[in-house]
Scaffold this motif. Structure first.
Motif, mmCIF file in Angstrom:
data_model
loop_
_atom_site.group_PDB
_atom_site.id
_atom_site.type_symbol
_atom_site.label_atom_id
_atom_site.label_comp_id
_atom_site.label_asym_id
_atom_site.label_seq_id
_atom_site.Cartn_x
_atom_site.Cartn_y
_atom_site.Cartn_z
ATOM 1 N N GLU A 76 -13.659 24.430 -13.849
ATOM 2 C CA GLU A 76 -13.913 23.153 -13.634
ATOM 3 C C GLU A 76 -14.717 23.044 -14.967
ATOM 4 N N SER A 77 -14.114 22.132 -15.854
ATOM 5 C CA SER A 77 -14.778 22.060 -17.188
ATOM 6 C C SER A 77 -15.735 20.757 -17.120
ATOM 7 N N LEU A 78 -16.824 20.904 -17.322
ATOM 8 C CA LEU A 78 -18.199 19.991 -16.890
ATOM 9 C C LEU A 78 -18.662 19.489 -17.938
ATOM 10 N N LEU A 79 -18.814 20.037 -19.169
ATOM 11 C CA LEU A 79 -19.449 19.570 -20.531
ATOM 12 C C LEU A 79 -18.397 19.982 -21.589
ATOM 13 N N VAL B 116 -22.027 14.672 -13.607
ATOM 14 C CA VAL B 116 -20.904 15.277 -13.123
ATOM 15 C C VAL B 116 -21.415 15.733 -11.540
ATOM 16 N N GLN B 117 -20.907 15.203 -10.376
ATOM 17 C CA GLN B 117 -21.036 15.400 -9.109
ATOM 18 C C GLN B 117 -20.090 16.643 -8.769
ATOM 19 N N PRO B 118 -20.423 17.340 -7.707
ATOM 20 C CA PRO B 118 -19.305 18.417 -7.375
ATOM 21 C C PRO B 118 -18.144 17.594 -6.799
ATOM 22 N N GLY B 119 -16.936 18.245 -7.207
ATOM 23 C CA GLY B 119 -15.583 17.578 -7.020
ATOM 24 C C GLY B 119 -15.155 16.481 -7.797
ATOM 25 N N ASP B 120 -16.007 16.204 -8.729
ATOM 26 C CA ASP B 120 -15.527 14.953 -9.829
ATOM 27 C C ASP B 120 -14.493 15.698 -10.433
ATOM 28 N N VAL B 121 -14.334 16.811 -10.853
ATOM 29 C CA VAL B 121 -13.538 17.533 -11.964
ATOM 30 C C VAL B 121 -12.387 18.581 -11.227
ATOM 31 N N LYS B 122 -11.367 18.248 -11.512
ATOM 32 C CA LYS B 122 -10.347 19.050 -10.846
ATOM 33 C C LYS B 122 -10.225 20.667 -11.512
ATOM 34 N N HIS B 123 -10.186 21.366 -10.327
ATOM 35 C CA HIS B 123 -9.938 22.575 -10.821
ATOM 36 C C HIS B 123 -8.497 22.905 -11.588
ATOM 37 N N VAL B 124 -8.647 23.620 -12.477
ATOM 38 C CA VAL B 124 -7.357 24.020 -13.378
ATOM 39 C C VAL B 124 -7.141 25.414 -13.633
#
Length: 274
Positions: free
Chosen positions: A178-181, A151-159
Motif C-alpha cells: 500500500e503506497s501511502l506517501l 489516508v484511511q485504511p482501505g483507501d489505497v489498493k494493494h499492489v
C-alpha cells in the motif's frame, strides 16, 4: 549503525513542548522517544534527544500515548514535515483548515509551516506514531505547493511489491504494497515516503541497499525477521528498526501469520550520506 527499539525499552516521559509564550502546548501526553537525529536542531529533534537511538540523519520517531482528553494544541514546524500514524484508539487531527477522524492505521501528512493540532476526544487512551523529517529551506522553494491530507485504511489498493535486482530478477516474494506517501508528486511530500507492506508467511525482501535514503521499519502486525548488515533482529508488533543508508538489509516473515510492515523512507542529500 542500525538499531532495534522494542516496545517498552524506552521510558515514558511527559510530552512537554512549549508555546512561543513559554506555556505548555500538550496535555495528557506521554512520549516514547524512539529515534532522533544526531545533529537535529528543530523542536521535535531536541524533544527526542533522550531517544532509544540518537544517530539518524533527518528522521525522528516518537510513540505518543494520549490519555482520554489529551491534546497537542495548535502549532507548526518551520523546517520539518511530519506524519501521524495512529497505532490504537481514536483521534481527531486538524491540519490547516481540514479536520480528520483517525482510526487505527490512519495516517495524516503535515507539511512544514502548516498549523496543526491533535486531540483524543474519546474515553480511552490512544497511541500515535509521530514521524518527523528535517527539511531544508531549499526543499521548500523548489517544491510545489504542499498541503495536508489523510489516508484511511482501505483507501489505497494493494499492489504486488515488485522490486528487481540488477539482473532484472524479482527481489521480493509474497509481498503486497500500500503506497501511502510519495515524494514530489500530487498529494506529495518533500522527503518522506511511506509504504505499508503486507508479507504473507514466508514472504521476503531479499538483500538490497539504498545509497540516498535512510529508512525505518515499524511492524504494525505479526512477526518479522530483519537483517541489517551483520545484525539480525526479530520483530514483534510495535518494534522499530533503523536502517542507515548504504547498509545491506533484508526482511523475512517467519509466520505464523501475515505481517504488516510500515516502511518509512527519507531522501538524503549527498552531505547527509557522507
Amino acid at each position: 549503525m542500525s538499531i532495534c527499539v522494542r516496545p517498552g525499552e524506552v521510558p515514558l516521559t511527559p510530552g512537554l513542548q512549549q508555546t512561543e509564550a513559554g506555556g505548555l502546548n500538550t496535555t495528557g501526553l506521554m512520549d516514547e522517544n524512539l529515534l532522533a537525529p544526531l545533529h537535529g536542531t528543530d523542536t521535535v529533534s531536541k524533544t527526542a534527544k533522550n531517544a532509544g537511538f540518537v544517530g539518524t540523519k533527518r528522521l525522528t520517531m516518537i510513540r505518543q500515548h494520549y490519555a482520554p482528553g489529551g491534546t497537542h494544541l495548535p502549532h507548526k514546524h518551520d523546517l520539518a514535515e511530519q506524519t501521524y500514524y495512529l497505532e490504537s484508539g481514536n483521534a481527531q487531527v486538524r491540519v490547516g483548515e481540514d479536520a480528520y477522524d483517525l482510526v487505527p492505521g490512519s495516517i495524516v501528512y503535515i507539511p512544514p509551516r502548516v498549523e496543526h493540532e491533535f486531540k483524543n476526544n474519546s474515553d480511552e487512551s490512544c497511541v500515535n506514531i509521530l514521524i518527523s523529517v528535517i527539511v531544508d529551506e531549499g526543499d521548500l522553494t523548489t517544491s510545489s505547493k504542499l498541503r495536508g491530507f489523510c489516508v484511511q485504511p482501505g483507501d489505497v489498493k494493494h499492489v504486488p511489491g515488485i522490486a528487481t535486482k540488477k539482473d532484472g530478477t524479482p527481489n521480493t516474494t509474497n509481498l503486497m504494497d500500500e503506497s501511502l506517501l510519495h515524494r514530489r508528486k500530487e498529494n506529495g511530500t518533500v522527503r518522506l515516503g511511506m509504504i505499508r507492506q503486507w508479507y504473507g508467511v514466508g514472504g521476503r525482501h531479499f538483500p538490497h541497499r539504498h545509497s540516498d535514503n535512510e529508512q525505518a521499519y515499524y511492524l504494525a502486525k505479526g512477526n518479522a525477521r530483519v537483517r541489517v548488515g551483520d545484525e539480525t533482529f526479530d520483530m514483534t508488533r510495535g518494534t522499530v528498526v533503523y536502517l542507515p543508508s548504504n547498509i545491506e538489509h533484508e526482511l523475512l516473515n517467519p509466520g505464523p501469520d501475515t505481517c504488516a510492515n510500515v516502511l518509512i523512507g527519507v531522501q538524503l542529500n549527498t552531505g547527509d550520506v557522507a
